[in-house]
Structures are given as structure tokens and as C-alpha cells.
Scaffold this active site. Sequence first.
Site, PDB file in Angstrom:
ATOM      1  CD  GLU A 177     -17.789   8.711 -35.500  1.00  0.00           C
ATOM      2  OE1 GLU A 177     -18.022   7.852 -35.319  1.00  0.00           O
ATOM      3  OE2 GLU A 177     -18.039  10.163 -35.142  1.00  0.00           O
ATOM      4  CG  HIS A 193     -21.067   8.136 -27.447  1.00  0.00           C
ATOM      5  ND1 HIS A 193     -20.695   8.818 -29.160  1.00  0.00           N
ATOM      6  CD2 HIS A 193     -21.883   9.595 -27.143  1.00  0.00           C
ATOM      7  CE1 HIS A 193     -21.881  10.232 -29.013  1.00  0.00           C
ATOM      8  NE2 HIS A 193     -21.727  10.803 -27.964  1.00  0.00           N
ATOM      9  CG  HIS A 204     -16.822   8.952 -30.798  1.00  0.00           C
ATOM     10  ND1 HIS A 204     -17.928   8.918 -29.979  1.00  0.00           N
ATOM     11  CD2 HIS A 204     -16.132   9.893 -30.644  1.00  0.00           C
ATOM     12  CE1 HIS A 204     -17.956   9.979 -29.375  1.00  0.00           C
ATOM     13  NE2 HIS A 204     -16.638  10.435 -29.054  1.00  0.00           N
ATOM     14  CD  GLU A 207     -20.359   5.961 -30.502  1.00  0.00           C
ATOM     15  OE1 GLU A 207     -19.392   6.498 -30.668  1.00  0.00           O
ATOM     16  OE2 GLU A 207     -21.532   6.402 -30.506  1.00  0.00           O
TER      17      GLU A 207
END
Length: 590
Positions: A476, A306, A402, A309
Site C-alpha cells: 500500500e 484499482h 495498491h 490508485e
Amino acid sequence: PVPSAWHRGSLGEPRDLFALPSARRPPPPPRWPVECEVIKETIEHIEWVPPEPEPFCQPMGREWAPATLGEEQGTVVYHLSPVPPGSCFTRARVGGAPGPLSSPAAPLEGPQDTTLLFESRFESGNLQKAVKVGPYEYVLTLRPDLYTAKHTQWFYFRVQNTRRDPLYRFTIANLAKPKSLYGEGMRPLLYSQRDAQSRGVGWRRVGTDIHYYRGGREEPAAFRLSWTVRFPHDGDTCFFAHSYPYTYSDLQRYLRALAGDPVCSQYCAVRALCRSLAGNTIYLLTITSPAGAVAKRVVVLSARAHPGESGSSWAMRGFLDFLLSAHPDARLLRRLFVFKVVPMLNPDGVVVGNSRCSLAGRDPNRAYGTALQGSFPGVWHLRAMVERVLAEREVVLYCDFHGHSRKNNVFMYGCDGGGAGTRLRLHQRVFPLMLSKNAPDKFSFPSCKFKVQKSKAGTGRVVMWRMGVSNSYTMEVAFGGSTLGRRNSHFTVEDLKSLGYHLCDTLLDFCDPHPAKFQQCLSEVDALLQQRLGREPGSGWSDVSPSELESRYSPAQGPCRAPGCWRGLRRSSPPHSTSGSDSSVSDGPP
């Protein structure tokens, strides 16, 4: 020279088909879709860490809306032509659109004109339109991900012609997500070129009166971010960003420096995994010490599926910095494992300033299960590489980096499909628990989740897990910061980079042949889950579904800790072998 067997040969790496980083020549410039105009200036920022923590601001209610005028009452001062609806990617070239550049910014009427000059036609930039609705107030529209009509979250743009004294208000009017860390006290980032040049000060958190709220009753709903700020200087060039930018060119400069380091080149091979749709190289790094490669297990890491990010790239940068260093633990890791690292899976999205998608107009982290080579080349080639490796040896860890926009701290998503024995389901939770102990001021084990949802079936972690990688995770990293321990502040670049070191540290703990730490964590995870289920210790929970486990989760709960005990446990060195083989490490707990 590095023996070729461990970076090509049996591990099935691609041949040297494309131009690779070299210390003797500059990296190739990025290739852009022909619809994108690109200014000639090179945008670079210095790295800087604020001397004091940058606290979150006081959260404002989400129902309140500032009295912001609509663009129909204002003057358009910057407007890029949008990509026509329904169009798709066709071709790319260095420099983007051919021909002379347009003039999207309204010209100033003279020295007394205080209108800001906006620009975003540079790498990772994203701003579609700016409307001046007051003397020092602007309503901004972000460009959706290219070839889509949605995914507006990442922003990064430049302003010039600043004034120091006025209080400016900026409102981004078309954000996509109903919830954001801006509603929890997160602040935008500002970079002053004058401060960088004169004082060595880089990106810093700014903004007061920050609100995140729904912008109107229209459907689909659009959400607004509004903040006020004073610029530090008259006539400055400043940048705003959602997170610390890390561009494709930043990565190429880093890889060029590695190529020029004669020590690193002894154990780090940089190759092309493939080319993206636009023709940008997707790099694959193989890192290991040359001796004893046949017996080594493999660790696979990736980041930046992504593009918005960017914190994941800084975490990856910290990982590479440590693993390629002369630290004794780094040397041990290189002796024990072969590391396969894809630091930027979606360079096209990073180049054009997308939030989530590639130039296929879709999310690459939902395409691992059905990815077509022609639509998602990075995902397809990464999966194919892992399949080849699994045919020959164990992949002890897969981790995809991420960023997260709605929860603070760092946490992991793992894979608990249910039905497995108690021991296997416990094992999947050990690595995140160890990481929480090694980074207690950043990593939150209670925030980790392990249920495999249908909507996540195409993600890297789930597909790699189904392929046979038992320890398969998404890490994350919050766009905001940490609320753990005594912290209540934003992450700095150094915080993000430190996550790479902590992951290395945890890998050694996880694979330590001495079982003390592993067994301690198994016991703690078992006790925590029994507590959630209201069962007696030792009664087992292999018959409990992942949904039931997570429905009983409470963020207030944390892992059972024995303060001072974790660091007191000795990490043993693996037995040495006169043959140079590291096969003895496989006798460890995993």
C-alpha cells in the site's frame, strides 16, 4: 533472439494472439465503452520533481464546513450525461461514443466572462458536473465508477480560461469515504500547461484552506473536499488530480520504448496475458536472463487492480526501470529469478477514470477466489498463470501494488492465518521488515498488518497465499506522503519510483544465501511480537491468534533496530555454477 522456453513453453505463457508494442508503429488507441464521449486531443504531462519537499498543510477540523452555496443557487457550467442507473457494459470501440461530440460546457459570453471551462472527456478523466456558485467558486460532482452508483474518490479534470489574481474555491461534493488524508494535511495536485512549456515545471501540490467533511445529513452520506487556490497565469490550461496520473496510453508508450531497445529485448518479453472486457490488451512481462531458466524461482508482481490508485503504477514503473537496467544488482536479479509482471490489471477502469471497479461494475481485487473469466479476465488469467507456474517451481514472492487514501507512508498487508508454527509466522513478517530498513524514510513496518479477514478472502494476496505462495503481500502506497524520520511531506513521482528499486534491493537481501540479515530480522520480529504480548523472549507465540496480535499493536511501536548494523551486514553473491544453473540460490533462508 530470446529463447522461447522461458517466456512461453514450460511457464505456460499465452501465445501472441493480440497486437503487441512495437517500436515501428504507434500503440493501439484505447477502446472505450460506447456510452463515453472522448475528445480528440492527446493529453500528456511532463515528469518533474520539485526542488524542495512539498510539506503537508496544517490539518483543518473535520466538523467545520465552508459556507458553500448549493448548486440550486448556482449555474451549471459543465454537465456530462450520466450512464442510466442499472445499465451494464455492452460494447466498446476506439474513440468511445460514435457521432459528434456534445457540448457539456456552457459557452463564454465574451472576453470579459471569467467562467472556467471544464473538461474531463479524456483518458482517466473524471468529472460529471460543475456548478458556478460565486464569481470564482465552483461545486463539483464526480462521476461514480461506470455502471455503479458509488466509489467516488479519484478525480482528474481540466480547466481553461483561468485568471491569475483571484482566489478560487473548489468543492467536490460527492466523495464516498468518511476519512481521507485530505483531513491530515494532504493537498491536491495542479498542472499548468504554460509552466510545463516555458519552465519545465510539472505536477505540484497546491491549495490552502483545505477541508474534508460530511456534506449533509442525507443517507448514504456524502463527503466534501474543499480547497482554495490561485492559478499561476491568465488564460492558462490547468489540470487538477487526486494523484499523479498514469494512463493506459502512458503504459503503452513505455512498453513501446522497451520494444525498441535491443538490449532490453534480450531479457524482457512482452506478451498479452488476455484482453479486457473492452478489448484493451492486459500485458504480461517476463523478465529474466536466458541462461539457467530451468532452476529459477519466480517472482510475480501486479499493479493497478484499482484504477484510481495511480501511485502503484509509478512504483511499478520504478521497479521495471531498475530491473531492466545495467545495474549489477539488476543483472543478478535477472540471473536468479524469473519475473512475471502484470503492470496494469484493470486497463478499462484506468481508461474511463474509475476509482475502484472494472467495467463489470465490481472490485476486481475481491474476485480472485470466484472470478469468472468473462467478468474479470485479467484476474482470472493471472491466477491461472500462477497456478501453472506453481505446478513447476516455487513462487518466492507475490506482491500486488495498491494505493491507500487514509494512512500515510508505505506498508504491506501479509497473510497470517494462525495455527502455523512460530517459524512460519515469523517468516511472513521478514520481507516487510527488511523493506522498512531499506526505505526507512518511506516504509512503516508498524503499519503492516497480517490478519486474514473474511472480507479480504477474495483479494490477490490471500488467494495466492492459499494457493501456496508463502510470501504473498499487498503493498500500500499512500496518496499523501511520509511522516517518517525527518520527513513530513508529500511523495513525489521519484519517491514512488524509488519504491521499485527498494523492493528489488529487499528481494536480494531476503534471498541472500548468507543468513545474517535474515536471521537478524527473524530475531527482531520475534522480540517485537513478544514485547506486544508481554511475554518473556523465547517463550513462543504460535498459540496466539492473529486478532490478538493486531489488537495489541500500537502505532508508536516500531521494529527493534540496531542503527548502523543493517547496512554493515554483507550481502553475499550466490555461488557461481559452470553449468549456468542458479539452483544454488534456493539454499538461502526462504
